[in-house]
Enzyme design. Structure first.
Site, PDB file in Angstrom:
ATOM      1  N   ARG A 118     -15.165  67.226  18.963  1.00  0.00           N
ATOM      2  CA  ARG A 118     -16.314  68.128  18.907  1.00  0.00           C
ATOM      3  C   ARG A 118     -17.412  67.579  19.811  1.00  0.00           C
ATOM      4  O   ARG A 118     -18.432  67.056  19.375  1.00  0.00           O
ATOM      5  CB  ARG A 118     -16.791  68.296  17.474  1.00  0.00           C
ATOM      6  N   GLN A 123     -16.186  72.361  23.971  1.00  0.00           N
ATOM      7  CA  GLN A 123     -16.568  73.538  23.180  1.00  0.00           C
ATOM      8  C   GLN A 123     -15.689  74.746  23.466  1.00  0.00           C
ATOM      9  O   GLN A 123     -15.360  75.509  22.564  1.00  0.00           O
ATOM     10  CB  GLN A 123     -18.034  73.886  23.432  1.00  0.00           C
ATOM     11  N   ASP A 126     -12.513  74.617  21.368  1.00  0.00           N
ATOM     12  CA  ASP A 126     -12.712  74.378  19.932  1.00  0.00           C
ATOM     13  C   ASP A 126     -12.196  75.568  19.123  1.00  0.00           C
ATOM     14  O   ASP A 126     -12.941  76.488  18.790  1.00  0.00           O
ATOM     15  CB  ASP A 126     -14.198  74.129  19.660  1.00  0.00           C
ATOM     16  N   SER A 129     -13.795  76.325  15.615  1.00  0.00           N
ATOM     17  CA  SER A 129     -15.033  77.107  15.624  1.00  0.00           C
ATOM     18  C   SER A 129     -14.758  78.580  15.895  1.00  0.00           C
ATOM     19  O   SER A 129     -15.364  79.456  15.266  1.00  0.00           O
ATOM     20  CB  SER A 129     -15.998  76.549  16.680  1.00  0.00           C
ATOM     21  N   TYR A 223     -20.013  67.556  11.336  1.00  0.00           N
ATOM     22  CA  TYR A 223     -19.677  67.760   9.939  1.00  0.00           C
ATOM     23  C   TYR A 223     -20.625  66.986   9.041  1.00  0.00           C
ATOM     24  O   TYR A 223     -21.267  66.032   9.454  1.00  0.00           O
ATOM     25  CB  TYR A 223     -18.230  67.300   9.659  1.00  0.00           C
TER      26      TYR A 223
END
Length: 409
Positions: A118, A123, A126, A129, A223
């Site tokens: 992450r 991104q 990901d 997500s 997280y």
């Protein structure tokens, strides 16, 4: 490189690559094979893949450089791969140790989408997500459908109907999308997250941040840090009045590879008013709500509790499109200058997402877990150069298995 897209087994509705993604890969010079009917449960027809430049037919497992799928390949199909081939899929290593051992034994390189670091550069890859975005939207829509009253305020000559009161627990990607969707539907939304930075994100969505007199728990990788049981009990005590007053509660807190934190007890749900709705998006990983059950609606007190099961897969078209772009970006990163399959294991994204390679388990927590289980975790024995993959199974498996393509209740 030669890329194979397989048809998912059992009840998975998503597909790893959609026709638009296939067209991008073909334009870049790659060969893409799509197993017949791979996209039908996501509403993508074989003809669309053919028009995008894919070869549609058998799975192509035996000759593929890379096999992409949503879920890990069935272990029976791992044996069809040639030595040195690679797989890209969701691969929950903590729950799939035997599968990881099979990949290692077959000397297959495997990448887990859950393990993509992450970091800013990753991104676009990901997948957690992208799928959480879909799940958050779906959770809010399910809540509005189950609740037997309006979400928005309505002012009429006969009187005024007040807007629904929605509480969202967890303000990651899924939580923020649940907030945004509930707000678009006209509800009044309050939300809570243990991370300090989340309060501003909640307010940016037009919701009110619930602020408890507790320390924040910032963890790594975006997280939350795990909390002690004493803190968890205090948090539940302080959240109870907000939950009691809510018409809808949506919980979204999950950590990949670990059990979801218990945020709401049965006794807390029992304080909710008649006709209230609870949506637990983490039900598959243990649940944020005590008593929730994946794929079912259960009644606790006077509330209906919906347990999420493959929530992103309940909107397979957009979920597959987002996932496919994540996979295309990862494939592009792993391609050499000539377009061949040439992953650079000095790259932190490639190294971080890799589970097995060249007969070894590269993901240290998985290697340690297998060692604790008593399974060999060192290099797999060399395959004989003359060893050939097993004959490929028929592409159409309908006669071999009964499929259930339903969404949650």
């Amino acid at each position: 490189m030669k890329i194979a897209v397989v048809r998912e087994s059992h009840s998975e509705t998503r597909v790893a690559l959609v026709p638009e993604a296939v067209a991008k890969l073909v334009k870049a010079g790659h060969q893409v094979t799509v197993e017949r009917r791979a996209g039908e449960r996501s509403d993508f027809a074989d003809d669309e893949y053919a028009e995008a430049g894919a070869a549609v037919g058998e799975s192509g497992l035996a000759s593929a450089d890379v096999v992409v799928s949503v879920n890990p390949l069935d272990r029976s199909r791992v044996g069809l791969l040639r030595r040195g081939a690679a797989t890209i899929s969701f691969l929950p290593t903590g729950q799939a140790l035997e599968h990881v051992a099979a990949l290692r034994a077959a000397r297959v390189t495997s990448f887990s989408l859950e393990l993509v670091p992450r970091i800013s550069r990753a991104q676009s890859m990901d997948a957690l997500s992208s799928q959480a975005l879909v799940a958050g939207y779906r959770g809010a829509v399910v809540a509005s459908g189950l609740m037997r009253r309006f979400f928005p305020q309505n002012m009429t000559a006969a009187g005024t109907i007040q807007p629904a009161q929605v509480v969202v627990l967890g303000a990651g990607v899924a939580g923020l999308q649940a907030i945004a969707t509930s707000r678009r539907l006209g509800a009044v939304v309050k939300a809570y997250d243990v991370r300090a930075a989340a309060a501003e994100e909640i307010r940016s969505m037009g919701a009110k941040a619930i602020e408890l007199e507790l320390e924040t728990l910032e963890g790594s990788g975006g997280y939350a840090r795990e909390m002690t049981e004493d803190r968890a009990a205090k948090q539940r005590e302080l959240l109870t009045p907000f939950i009691t007053a809510a018409d809808v509660l949506i919980t979204t807190a999950a950590v990949p590879g670990r059990q979801a934190p218990l945020l709401v007890t049965r006794s807390m749900v029992e304080t909710m008013k008649a006709g209230s709705v609870v949506v637990d998006l983490a039900a598959e990983s243990g649940g944020n709500v005590e008593g929730s059950s994946p794929g079912e609606v259960v009644q606790i007190g006077r509330a209906h509790v919906w347990g999420g099961q493959n929530v992103a897969g309940q909107m397979p078209g957009p979920a597959s499109s987002l996932l496919a772009q994540n996979i295309v970006n990862l494939l592009t990163l792993a391609a050499g200058e000539d377009g061949s399959w040439a992953p650079d294991f000095d790259d932190e994204i490639i190294a971080g997402a890799c589970v097995t390679h060249d007969g070894q388990i590269r993901h240290e927590p998985t290697r340690d877990a297998l060692a604790e289980q008593g399974s060999p975790s060192g290099p797999a024995p060399e395959k004989s150069p003359s060893e050939e993959p097993a004959a490929e199974a028929p592409a159409d498996q309908e006669t071999a298995e009964q499929e259930t393509d339903g969404a949650d209740s």
